[in-house]
Design an enzyme around this catalytic site. Structure first.
Site, short mmCIF file in Angstrom:
data_model
loop_
_atom_site.label_atom_id
_atom_site.label_comp_id
_atom_site.label_asym_id
_atom_site.label_seq_id
_atom_site.Cartn_x
_atom_site.Cartn_y
_atom_site.Cartn_z
CB SER A 66 -0.93 -0.08 1.21
OG SER A 66 -1.81 0.97 1.27
CG ASP A 282 -3.07 3.80 -1.12
OD1 ASP A 282 -3.72 3.50 -2.15
OD2 ASP A 282 -3.09 3.10 -0.08
CG ASP A 284 -3.04 -0.76 -2.04
OD1 ASP A 284 -3.09 0.43 -1.67
OD2 ASP A 284 -3.48 -1.70 -1.36
NE ARG A 501 -5.89 3.19 17.04
CZ ARG A 501 -5.06 2.97 16.03
NH1 ARG A 501 -4.34 3.96 15.52
NH2 ARG A 501 -4.93 1.76 15.52
CB THR A 505 0.51 -0.70 10.98
OG1 THR A 505 0.59 0.70 11.26
CG2 THR A 505 -0.89 -1.04 10.53
NE ARG A 510 -0.67 5.17 14.13
CZ ARG A 510 0.52 5.10 13.52
NH1 ARG A 510 1.38 6.10 13.66
NH2 ARG A 510 0.85 4.05 12.81
#
Ligand code: 16G
Ligand code: ZN
Length: 533
Positions: A66, A282, A284, A501, A505, A510
Site C-alpha cells: 500500500s 496511494d 495500491d 491508542r 501497524t 498514537r
C-alpha cells in the site's frame, strides 16, 4: 490429493528466516519485501486450504504494501464475497507463517487441517495479483509454488490495484448467479464503472479537468486504462506515473503523504493551477485524498471525512427524493480520527457510529445499515447497499418523474461504487458525480464544514501492549489513571478532544488531539504525549 512429499520439497526451497517473527495484522503480513519469501509460499498453501474449506469458492491473494515505502511488501487474503479474511484465520496464518522448519510447518499444517476440518479432496481456486513493487515479482513466484504444492487452480490477475482484485474475487464467485457482480475481468470492472458514471453525469455541465497523483504506483497504469473507457465524460490528467523509476513509489507523493504532511506533493507545484481540483491515490489505489489551490494559491485538503460528508448527504437526499425515506435507512461509520466537525455535520443529518480503526471494523458496522457509508480520515472507504436495499431499489414503483430520476441515480450508484472495499478510482468518480450534481467546486465542497485544527503525534514506548482502549479507542482503560489525567488536560482546551491508542501497524502509540485553535491542538497533543511517554 495432497502429496506431503511435494509440499516438503517446495517448502525446503522457501525456508523461513530463523530470527524473524511474522504477524498477520490489520493489513495482512507486511514488512521488508525481501524477507517475505517463506510467508508467500505458506500463504499460497493457506489460500488453497481456505478455498477447500469453503467448498472450492475462489479466494483472493493481494501482494502489496500500500502506502508504505517501496522496499516494503506484504500480502493479504480476500474472502469469497470480496471481503477481508475472516478474523479467526488471521491467527491460523500467523501460526503457519512462524513454524520454524519444514517439519514444524508440516506438523502445524496437519494439525490445522484436522482442527478446522478441511476436506482435502475438495477443489481449490485462488486468484492473485500484485502492485508495482520490484520485490513483487519474486514474491509472486513463491506464492505460485505454494499454490502448486496444495494443488490449487490458480489465476494470475497480473499487476493491478487492491480494489480490482477484490472486485474480481466477488465477480468470479457470483458469476452466473442472480447476484452477479459484473464480468470477472478488468474489462468488466472498467465497463461497470464507466457506464454507470456516464449515466450519472449525463446532462450535467462539462466537468473541468481533474489532476490525479498516481503515487508512481499501480494506480497509474490502471487509471490510464480507465481514461480510455471514460472517454469525453471527464478529463483526467495523470501525474506521478513513473512505475519503473526505482525509489519513486509513494515518495513525496500519494494519499498518505498528502494526509500526513497536509501539503501539495512537490511534483504538483508546477502542475496544479489555482482553483483546480486534484486527488492522490496511494500505492495500491485503495485510498483517496482530494485537494485544491484556492485563488490565492493556498492549499486546501479534502480528506476521507470530507468525502463521507459529501457522499452521505447526497445519498440521503436521493433516498428522500425517491420517496424511500421510510424504507431505506442511511448511516455513517467513522473512527476516533474523524474530525469532530465532520461528526457534528453528519450527525445532524443521519446516524453516525464510531468503531475501532481498521477497515474490517468499519465495513462490518456499515453492513448494519440499509445503506452504510464508511470512510477513514486517511481516505479509505466505500458505501455498502444491503441486499434488501438493492431489492427495494430494483422493485420500487416511482410515482413521479422526480422520484424515478432519483431512483435511477441510486441504482447507478450501486454499480459505480466498489462495494467490496475502499477503491480510490471508484470513490474518485463518486466524488465527481456529486460535485457535478451539486455544481460544487472544491471551495463549496470544503465549506460544508470547517475542519477543527488537529495534530497527530507518535510516541515510542517500551510496551505499546500496556495501552488498552475502550469506547472505539476513544478512552484508555490501562495504564490505570492515565485516562483521568488526559481528561483533566483536555478540559483546559476550548473544543478540546484527545485520545491515545496503540498502533496496529507500527511499534508506537498514537496521540490525536484537536481544539478550536491550531496552536492549542498542537499543545494539547504534545502535553498528552508527555503523559504517555
Ligand atoms: C491499516 C488499516 C487502515 C488503518 C491503519 C491504521 C486495513 C486494510 N488497513 O493500514 O484501515 O487506518 O492500519 O494504522 O484495515 P495504525 O493502527 O498504525 O494507526
Ligand atoms: Zn492502500
Amino acid at each position: 490429493q495432497l502429496s506431503i512429499d511435494d509440499i516438503r520439497v517446495l517448502c525446503d526451497a522457501h525456508s523461513k528466516p530463523l530470527e524473524l517473527h511474522f504477524q498477520y495484522g490489520t493489513a495482512g503480513f507486511r514488512t521488508l519485501g525481501n524477507t517475505l519469501d517463506s510467508v508467500l509460499f505458506r500463504v499460497g498453501i493457506l489460500a488453497g486450504l481456505r478455498s477447500k474449506r469453503l467448498d472450492g469458492k475462489t479466494i483472493g491473494v493481494m501482494v502489496t504494501a500500500s502506502h508504505n515505502p517501496e522496499a516494503d511488501n506484504g500480502v493479504k487474503l480476500v474472502d469469497p464475497r470480496g471481503e477481508m479474511l475472516e478474523a479467526a484465520w488471521e491467527t491460523h496464518a500467523t501460526v503457519l507463517a512462524n513454524a520454524s522448519t519444514t517439519d514444524d510447518f508440516l506438523h502445524a499444517l496437519d494439525l490445522f487441517v484436522r482442527n478446522v476440518k478441511i476436506d482435502l479432496s475438495k477443489p481449490s481456486r485462488v486468484v492473485y495479483a500484485r502492485d508495482t513493487r520490484p520485490s513483487g515479482v519474486a514474491l509472486i513466484s513463491s506464492l505460485e509454488d505454494g499454490l502448486k504444492a496444495i494443488g490449487a487452480e490458480a489465476r494470475d490477475a497480473g499487476v493491478t490495484t487492491t480494489p480490482i482484485l477484490h472486485y474480481l474475487v466477488k465477480a468470479i464467485n457470483t458469476k452466473g448467479t442472480k447476484e452477479s457482480y459484473g464480468d470477472d475481468s478488468e474489462d468488466g470492472y472498467f465497463k461497470k464503472l464507466s457506464d454507470s458514471f456516464k449515466k450519472l453525469v449525463a446532462g450535467r455541465p462539462k466537468i473541468t479537468p481533474l489532476v490525479i497523483d498516481c503515487a508512481n504506483g499501480v494506480g497509474a497504469p490502471i487509471a490510464a486504462k480507465l481514461v480510455e473507457y471514460l472517454g469525453e465524460s471527464i478529463p483526467l490528467i495523470l501525474e506521478n506515473t513513473s512505475i519503473t523509476t526505482l525509489g519513486a513509489l509513494n515518495n513525496a507523493c500519494g494519499a498518505d503523504f498528502v494526509k500526513t504532511m497536509q501539503k501539495l506533493p512537490p511534483s504538483l507545484v508546477e502542475v496544479l493551477k489555482p482553483g483546480q481540483r486534484a486527488c492522490s491515490l496511494d500505492g495500491d489505489a485503495d485510498r483517496l485524498m482530494y485537494y485544491y489551490l484556492d485563488d490565492r494559491g493556498y492549499f486546501s485538503m479534502l480528506d476521507g471525512d470530507k468525502i463521507a460528508a459529501l457522499v452521505a448527504a447526497f445519498i440521503v437526499d436521493l433516498v428522500k427524493l425517491a420517496g424511500l425515506e421510510s424504507t431505506i435507512k442511511v448511516g455513517v461509520v467513522q473512527t476516533a480520527y474523524a474530525n469532530g466537525a465532520s461528526t457534528r455535520y453528519l450527525a445532524k443529518r443521519l446516524p453516525v457510529k464510531c468503531v475501532p480503526t481498521g477497515v474490517k471494523h468499519l465495513h462490518h458496522a456499515a453492513e448494519h445499515y440499509n445503506i452504510g457509508v464508511y470512510f477513514e480520515a486517511n481516505g479509505h472507504g466505500t458505501v455498502l447497499f444491503s441486499p434488501q436495499a438493492q431489492e427495494t431499489l430494483a422493485n420500487h414503483e416511482p410515482s413521479t418523474p422526480a422520484q424515478s430520476t432519483a431512483l435511477n441515480h441510486l441504482v447507478n450508484l450501486t454499480h459505480l461504487i466498489n462495494q467490496t472495499v475502499g477503491d480510490a478510482l471508484s470513490d474518485m468518480l463518486l466524488v465527481e458525480v456529486v460535485l457535478a450534481h451539486k455544481s460544487y467546486t472544491g471551495v463549496e465542497w470544503n465549506s460544508l464544514y470547517a475542519d477543527l485544527p488537529n495534530r497527530l503525534v507518535k510516541v515510542v514506548v517500551s510496551d505499546r501492549n500496556a495501552f488498552r482502549t475502550e469506547d472505539a479507542e476513544r478512552r484508555l482503560i490501562s495504564p490505570s489513571g492515565l485516562q483521568a489525567k488526559i481528561d483533566e488536560l483536555v478540559r483546559r482546551y476550548d473544543g478540546g478532544r484527545s485520545f491515545v491508542r496503540p498502533s496496529g501497524t507500527e511499534d508506537v502509540v498514537r496521540v490525536y488531539a484537536e481544539a478550536i485553535l491550531k496552536t492549542q491542538a498542537d499543545e494539547l497533543a504534545f502535553r498528552v504525549a508527555g503523559l504517555v511517554y
